[in-house]
Structures are given as C-alpha cells and as structure tokens.
Design an enzyme around this catalytic site. Structure first.
Site, PDB file in Angstrom:
ATOM      1  CE1 TYR A 185      30.057  40.402  37.920  1.00  0.00           C
ATOM      2  CE2 TYR A 185      28.590  40.972  36.103  1.00  0.00           C
ATOM      3  CZ  TYR A 185      29.832  40.580  36.554  1.00  0.00           C
ATOM      4  OH  TYR A 185      30.861  40.371  35.656  1.00  0.00           O
ATOM      5  CG  ASN A 230      40.853  43.483  51.370  1.00  0.00           C
ATOM      6  OD1 ASN A 230      41.046  44.373  52.205  1.00  0.00           O
ATOM      7  ND2 ASN A 230      40.083  42.429  51.614  1.00  0.00           N
ATOM      8  CD  GLN A 280      41.616  59.974  49.038  1.00  0.00           C
ATOM      9  OE1 GLN A 280      40.467  59.849  48.609  1.00  0.00           O
ATOM     10  NE2 GLN A 280      41.949  59.685  50.280  1.00  0.00           N
ATOM     11  CD  GLU A 281      45.771  57.297  49.108  1.00  0.00           C
ATOM     12  OE1 GLU A 281      46.994  57.519  49.196  1.00  0.00           O
ATOM     13  OE2 GLU A 281      44.968  57.615  50.006  1.00  0.00           O
ATOM     14  CB  SER A 292      33.907  39.304  40.517  1.00  0.00           C
ATOM     15  OG  SER A 292      32.514  39.525  40.424  1.00  0.00           O
ATOM     16  CB  THR A 341      33.402  39.072  46.004  1.00  0.00           C
ATOM     17  OG1 THR A 341      33.193  37.939  46.828  1.00  0.00           O
ATOM     18  CG2 THR A 341      34.519  38.780  45.024  1.00  0.00           C
ATOM     19  CB  VAL A 365      38.675  35.643  31.980  1.00  0.00           C
ATOM     20  CG1 VAL A 365      39.609  36.684  31.380  1.00  0.00           C
ATOM     21  CG2 VAL A 365      37.311  35.697  31.285  1.00  0.00           C
ATOM     22  NE  ARG A 388      51.108  45.847  52.060  1.00  0.00           N
ATOM     23  CZ  ARG A 388      52.091  44.984  51.839  1.00  0.00           C
ATOM     24  NH1 ARG A 388      53.322  45.300  52.163  1.00  0.00           N
ATOM     25  NH2 ARG A 388      51.838  43.807  51.299  1.00  0.00           N
TER      26      ARG A 388
HETATM   27  N1  LIG Z   1      33.289  35.812  31.170  1.00  0.00           N
HETATM   28  C1  LIG Z   1      32.643  36.900  30.831  1.00  0.00           C
HETATM   29  O1  LIG Z   1      31.860  36.891  29.864  1.00  0.00           O
HETATM   30  C2  LIG Z   1      32.853  38.186  31.589  1.00  0.00           C
HETATM   31  C3  LIG Z   1      32.152  39.316  31.166  1.00  0.00           C
HETATM   32  C4  LIG Z   1      32.323  40.490  31.854  1.00  0.00           C
HETATM   33  C5  LIG Z   1      33.187  40.573  32.917  1.00  0.00           C
HETATM   34  N2  LIG Z   1      33.864  39.477  33.334  1.00  0.00           N
HETATM   35  C6  LIG Z   1      34.727  39.622  34.514  1.00  0.00           C
HETATM   36  O2  LIG Z   1      35.927  38.899  34.345  1.00  0.00           O
HETATM   37  C7  LIG Z   1      36.304  38.294  35.584  1.00  0.00           C
HETATM   38  C8  LIG Z   1      36.500  36.805  35.384  1.00  0.00           C
HETATM   39  O3  LIG Z   1      35.299  36.247  34.891  1.00  0.00           O
HETATM   40  P1  LIG Z   1      35.200  34.712  34.456  1.00  0.00           P
HETATM   41  O4  LIG Z   1      34.263  34.615  33.334  1.00  0.00           O
HETATM   42  O5  LIG Z   1      36.550  34.137  34.348  1.00  0.00           O
HETATM   43  O6  LIG Z   1      34.438  34.133  35.718  1.00  0.00           O
HETATM   44  P2  LIG Z   1      34.769  32.859  36.596  1.00  0.00           P
HETATM   45  O7  LIG Z   1      33.615  32.688  37.510  1.00  0.00           O
HETATM   46  O8  LIG Z   1      35.173  31.722  35.743  1.00  0.00           O
HETATM   47  O9  LIG Z   1      36.058  33.354  37.393  1.00  0.00           O
HETATM   48  C9  LIG Z   1      35.995  34.115  38.556  1.00  0.00           C
HETATM   49  C10 LIG Z   1      37.026  33.546  39.505  1.00  0.00           C
HETATM   50  O10 LIG Z   1      37.023  34.308  40.720  1.00  0.00           O
HETATM   51  C11 LIG Z   1      37.024  33.423  41.816  1.00  0.00           C
HETATM   52  N3  LIG Z   1      36.419  34.114  42.949  1.00  0.00           N
HETATM   53  C12 LIG Z   1      35.132  34.505  43.102  1.00  0.00           C
HETATM   54  N4  LIG Z   1      34.956  35.107  44.289  1.00  0.00           N
HETATM   55  C13 LIG Z   1      36.171  35.110  44.896  1.00  0.00           C
HETATM   56  C14 LIG Z   1      36.642  35.574  46.154  1.00  0.00           C
HETATM   57  N5  LIG Z   1      35.822  36.166  47.031  1.00  0.00           N
HETATM   58  N6  LIG Z   1      37.947  35.393  46.465  1.00  0.00           N
HETATM   59  C15 LIG Z   1      38.796  34.781  45.602  1.00  0.00           C
HETATM   60  N7  LIG Z   1      38.402  34.313  44.395  1.00  0.00           N
HETATM   61  C16 LIG Z   1      37.105  34.477  44.052  1.00  0.00           C
HETATM   62  C17 LIG Z   1      36.237  32.215  41.334  1.00  0.00           C
HETATM   63  O11 LIG Z   1      36.475  31.054  42.089  1.00  0.00           O
HETATM   64  C18 LIG Z   1      36.719  32.103  39.894  1.00  0.00           C
HETATM   65  O12 LIG Z   1      37.886  31.332  39.811  1.00  0.00           O
HETATM   66  C19 LIG Z   1      35.220  38.635  36.603  1.00  0.00           C
HETATM   67  O13 LIG Z   1      35.635  39.727  37.375  1.00  0.00           O
HETATM   68  C20 LIG Z   1      34.043  39.036  35.746  1.00  0.00           C
HETATM   69  O14 LIG Z   1      33.249  39.982  36.386  1.00  0.00           O
HETATM   70  C21 LIG Z   1      33.711  38.276  32.692  1.00  0.00           C
END
Ligand SMILES: NC(=O)c1ccc[n+]([C@@H]2O[C@H](COP(=O)([O-])OP(=O)(O)OC[C@H]3O[C@@H](n4cnc5c(N)ncnc54)[C@H](O)[C@@H]3O)[C@@H](O)[C@H]2O)c1
Length: 347
Positions: free
Chosen positions: A178, A132, A195-196, A108, A125, A47, A139
C-alpha cells in the site's frame, strides 16, 4: 363495477408523484455549462460515498465505478435511479472508456487488513488501476484528483509531516504493497503532468473516520468502537502508548492511542477493559499533518470536533450492528439424514 370519479383520484396521484420526487436527497440545479460529468472510482467506499453525496447535491452528473471489494451498494443506494447518477461494477485494473470532465480516483483498499489481504492485487489496483485512470484523463482531457495517503510518509522521522517531507518507508515490509503502491501512484500523476500535460491534484489523506467506514476497517477508531459496543476488551499496542500520537480527519490535534481508547470507552458508556498487545511490524509511531499549505492555498481546515465525529461514528456502528442482528441468516434445522431402507434413529 364500482367507479371512482377522476377528481377523487387526483390527491392520490399528487401524493404518488411527490413521493417519487422526494425519494432522493435535494439536488441543486446546474446549467449545462456549469454541470460537470464526474467519475468517482471507489465511490461506493467510505470516503467515496460521501464525496458522491456532495457532488450529487451540488448538481453534477456522477458515475461511480467500484468492484465492491470493501465498498457496498448500500453506501450509494439512495442515488440509484437518479437521472444524474450511474453505478458501474468495474475493476479499475481493467481499462474503462467513458467521457468525463473530472476524475476522483479513490479506488484502493485503505485499511491494513484489507490491503494486506491480497498484496499483489493491492499493487495492481494502485499501479495498473492508476495508469488506466491517468490514460483515461489524458484521452478525454479530464482533470484527475488522486486520493493518496499519509502512509507515503511510512514511519516518519519528521514531525509534523508537510508536503516537502519524502517519507521513511520499508519497501519490503508488510505495509509496502500500500505505502509503496501509493507512492508510485503519486509518481505516475506527476509523470503524466510533466510529459502529457494532464491536470492532476494529489491529496494525502490522514487517518479518517465516520459513518459508512468499513466495520472491519481494522484501525484503532473502528476497533475501539466495535470492541466497546460489544463489551470486548479494547486492544492497544503497548510500546506505542507513550509515543504514538494519533490524529483524525487530517486534524493537527494530537492524541495518544490510550487517550483515544479511554475517550471512546466513555462515549460508548462501556465497561470494556483495556488490553495491551505486542507491536505490529512497521507500525508508524507518530503521524501529524502540517496543514498550513492546505489552509493557505485552499482555505481548508478541519471543522468537525473530535467528540462530535466520534459520536456520529458510534451511532453509525450501533445502527449497523442492529441491522446485522436483525438480518442474520439463521439456517433452518435440517431433518436427520436417513439411509434408504433403514428406520430413523432417535436419541
Ligand atoms: N479512510 C482513510 O483514513 C484514508 C486515509 C488515507 C487515504 N485514503 C484513501 O482514500 C481512498 C478511499 O478510502 P476509503 O477509506 O474510502 O476506503 P474504502 O475501502 O472504504 O474505499 C475504497 C473503495 O475502492 C473500491 N476498490 C478497491 N479496489 C478496487 C478496484 N480494483 N477496482 C474498483 N474499485 C476498487 C472498494 O470496493 C471501495 O469501495 C483510498 O484510495 C485510500 O487509499 C483513505
């Protein structure tokens, strides 16, 4: 020595300059007042990389932060070197100090095999990483959008799910790292808002598919496409056959898993069989978004028809399989080991 007149070099120089300027997709020019400095965490993922494209093409300055756990440089490599783009290899669990106007927090792992691979890291994460990012937003006074998930509804008892439904989640099940992780990120966002005064937005994304998604995503669409392309059986969980309704792109259209398997098999023109597997623990039985609020407040509704989305994803997976086949590392056969002083054995 042979000398070319300067005039003869001019067309070549122009060609060289234009090849540099054509290297990137077209980018709008925005005045300094309208141009935003935007941070996308997880921007090298499925995404996030599409969001990067959209915001870059709209003319903003984009910083992608990613630890490449599931994302890949290849997803954003077409922007590397562009003056509006920066890629930082960084884990959001560690603090980050940069100046930005907006944060899209997507870091994530999204698919079950990826988030279950290391549940503690997934929790870190989601919790520390989000704290963070909210701290950074506070900030620098940035607005933060959290990419949350339909998984916050768990195995829902209400259909379709709207924003008022609180969900039905097993807090100690295999998906909890998750589901509960994302639930607490939402809590954090609203605590920072109350709060902020941090400006936050939360989007609950339902199961989405398309190009650049992880080949080993492990959810039905990618599984079915990969299995159909490789001529393997399409694996379906039996208890869900009649019940489980699946949706795409936050699309309120419902389809059973079996319908999906059959549709993908026919689009791929594959002879793969359909095979039934036992049900997974805490698998949601049914999900369907109620998009009325998004439509009313944002004018948003899905625009990509199901078959078109599937066809594009199938094309992407085929290209990826081809790329993998052409770039496979084939080790050179090693010469047989020979002990010192012993003649080589032949057989
Ligand atoms: N694709 C879906 O169907 C879907 C559905 C619901 C929610 N989401 C949310 O959308 C977001 C993106 O999902 P996606 O499908 O692109 O997944 P993805 O796994 O392709 O992308 C997640 C990205 O986060 C990076 N990442 C993971 N942990 C990290 C960390 N600790 N520090 C820095 N980078 C980190 C990964 O390397 C990856 O590039 C996520 O938060 C996910 O929860 C996606």
């Amino acid at each position: 020595m042979y000398r070319l007149p300067i005039k003869a070099l001019i067309p070549g120089i122009f060609l060289l300059i234009s090849s540099f300027s054509q290297k990137y997709p077209p980018v709008k020019f925005l005045s300094e007042k309208d141009r935003k400095r935007i941070l996308i965490t997880g921007g090298a993922g499925f995404v996030g990389s599409h969001l990067t494209d959209k915001l870059m093409m709209d003319g903003h300055e984009v910083t992608v932060v990613d630890n490449f756990f599931t994302g890949r440089k290849r997803n954003v490599e077409h922007w590397i070197g562009h003056e509006n783009f920066e890629l930082i290899n960084h884990d959001v669990v560690e603090p980050l100090y940069i100046e930005v106007d907006q944060i899209y927090h997507l870091a994530s792992p999204a698919s079950p095999p990826n988030y279950m691979y290391n549940p503690i890291k997934t929790l870190k994460t989601n919790t520390i990483g989000t704290l963070n990012m909210l701290g950074l937003a506070k900030r620098v006074g940035a607005r933060l959008l959290l990419a949350s998930t339909s998984e916050v509804y768990g195995d829902p008892e209400v259909h379709p799910q709207n924003e008022e439904y609180w969900g039905h989640v097993n807090p100690i099940g295999p998906r909890a790292c998750y589901d509960e992780g994302e639930r607490v990120t939402e809590t954090m966002c609203f605590a920072y808002l109350e709060q902020e005064g941090v400006e936050v937005r939360v989007a609950r994304i339902f199961n989405t598919f398309g190009s650049r998604m992880h080949m080993k995503d492990g959810r039905v669409v990618s599984n079915f496409i990969l299995q159909a392309l490789q001529g393997e059986p399409l694996t379906v969980r039996p208890l869900l056959l009649a019940l489980l309704l699946f949706l795409s792109l936050g699309n309120p259209e419902e389809h059973t898993i079996l319908e999906f398997a059959e549709l993908i098999r026919s689009l791929v023109v594959s002879r793969s069989q359909i095979q039934f597997l036992p049900e997974g623990q805490d698998d949601p039985q049914r999900r369907q978004p109620d998009i009325r609020k998004a439509k009313m407040m944002l004018g948003w509704e899905p625009v990509v028809p199901l078959e078109e989305g599937l066809n594009k994803t199938i094309q992407y997976f085929s290209r990826e399989l081809e790329h993998q086949a052409n770039n496979q590392y084939i080790p050179k056969p090693k010469a047989a080991r020979q002990k010192k002083g012993q003649p080589r054995q032949h057989n």
